[in-house]
Motif scaffolding. Structure first.
Motif: not given
Length: 360
Positions: A266-294
């Motif tokens: 969940d976003g903080l500071d200037e990213y408040r109101g935004s959400a992100a998630h990261i899929n991982f296979q040991n390492e961080w592979i793909v990051a998304y912000r608000d449903g869009q690839t980051l």
């Protein structure tokens, strides 16, 4: 020949910087760091050498643990087991390694070659084959270069020893070694397929140990001065700030020798109101912000503790942590069409065309 003896302060910085370059994987370097502290206390020392000082016909042993990072936290790293993996490879080849090298500078595997080197009295080359951490054997610069994918030795602390003598491709190296690793309990000390000095000079990713030490030194100095450690990283590396937030949820599982899952923020500071998630296979592979690839591999996605600036791994991330997500540029070898075949998003099953956060 230029050999640089590393101080214990260098090793401390290496552990911090390698964890940042681990992009969530490679294993937490804390346990290898404890090993190195004990080895230095007992009088051992390690040396770093530049790849240009290798003769073309020198042999170099590539050292790494294989397995799921979460299991690596439960089964303690042992320096003699790593050294044994190297010795078994030398016995199998009937040849002596001039030096050792990291398979991946990221995470604990950036420190582990020095654990073996301390016992075997060999220098460690200031190069690796990933410039970060990746979960599979074919995700290396030497695999992109089409170098020989065998033999490989795998050793367990209980005394199990295996040799993968010959396989047709790097994917088969991964498949066979991973099966051995899973049977060992999802962690094994390995000596990867040996490389000549000429191969290291042509296909190694150079200066990565020094890079990790410099990153770690910047973080530790910022901590001492109560400065912003994330800003300190971005002052020594050409990275990009992607997101700030707190961890809302983590779902992870160990399957087939990997730690897989997703972490949500969940976003903080200037990213408040935004959400992100990261899929991982040991390492961080793909990051998304608000449903869009980051961001996506091979860009290095680094999740950092906002306060300390130290990396957060896929096995250590937990609910409520305040984190800052940054990206660092990948090695050039992985930006080629063949490199992207090996480590791009489609190599992990994502139907995405790679687009770097650093592209104009």
């Amino acid at each position: 020949m230029r050999l640089r003896e590393l101080s214990i302060d260098d090793i401390e910085s290496l552990a911090v910087g390698a964890w940042v370059l681990g992009t969530g994987g490679g294993g937490n370097p804390y346990l290898p760091l404890l090993n190195m502290r004990a080895l230095y206390k007992d009088g051992h020392r390690v040396q770093l050498m530049h790849s240009v000082d290798l003769a073309d016909d020198d042999l170099v042993g590539t050292v790494a643990n294989m397995g799921a990072p979460l299991v690596g936290q439960e089964r303690l790293t042992d320096s003699l087991t790593l050294a044994k993996a190297v010795m078994r490879m030398e016995a199998h080849l009937g040849k002596h390694f001039r030096a050792l090298m990291s398979m991946e500078i990221g995470g604990a595997n950036g420190v582990r070659p020095f654990m073996a080197a301390a016992h075997l009295k060999r220098p460690v080359v200031d190069s690796d084959t990933m410039g970060r951490a990746y979960p599979e054997a074919q995700m290396t610069s030497v695999a992109v270069g089409g170098l020989t994918p065998y033999p490989l030795t795998a050793v367990d602390v209980r005394g199990f020893e295996s040799i993968v003598h010959k396989v047709p491709t790097w994917k088969w190296t991964e498949r066979v070694a991973r099966k051995i690793c899973v049977e060992y309990g999802s962690v094994a000390a390995t000596c990867q397929p040996p490389r000549t000095g000429a191969e290291v000079k042509k296909w190694g990713i150079h200066g990565t140990t020094t890079k990790a030490i410099n990153i770690g030194r910047a973080v530790r100095e910022a901590q001492r001065r109560h400065d912003d450690p994330v800003a300190a990283i971005l002052s020594v590396e050409p990275g990009k700030l992607l997101f700030k937030g707190k961890v809302l949820d983590v779902a992870r599982r160990v399957t087939e020798g990997y730690l897989r899952g997703v972490v949500r923020f969940d976003g903080l500071d200037e990213y408040r109101g935004s959400a992100a998630h990261i899929n991982f296979q040991n390492e961080w592979i793909v990051a998304y912000r608000d449903g869009q690839t980051l961001a996506m591999t091979p860009d290095l996605i680094c999740v950092l503790d906002t306060v300390s600036g130290e990396a957060v791994g896929s096995e250590t991330v937990r609910y409520g942590q305040r984190v800052t997500i940054i990206a660092l540029p990948p090695p050039a070898v992985f930006l080629t069409p063949k490199g992207l075949d090996h480590v791009g998003p489609r190599a992990f099953g994502y139907d995405l065309d790679f687009r770097s956060v650093f592209s104009s």
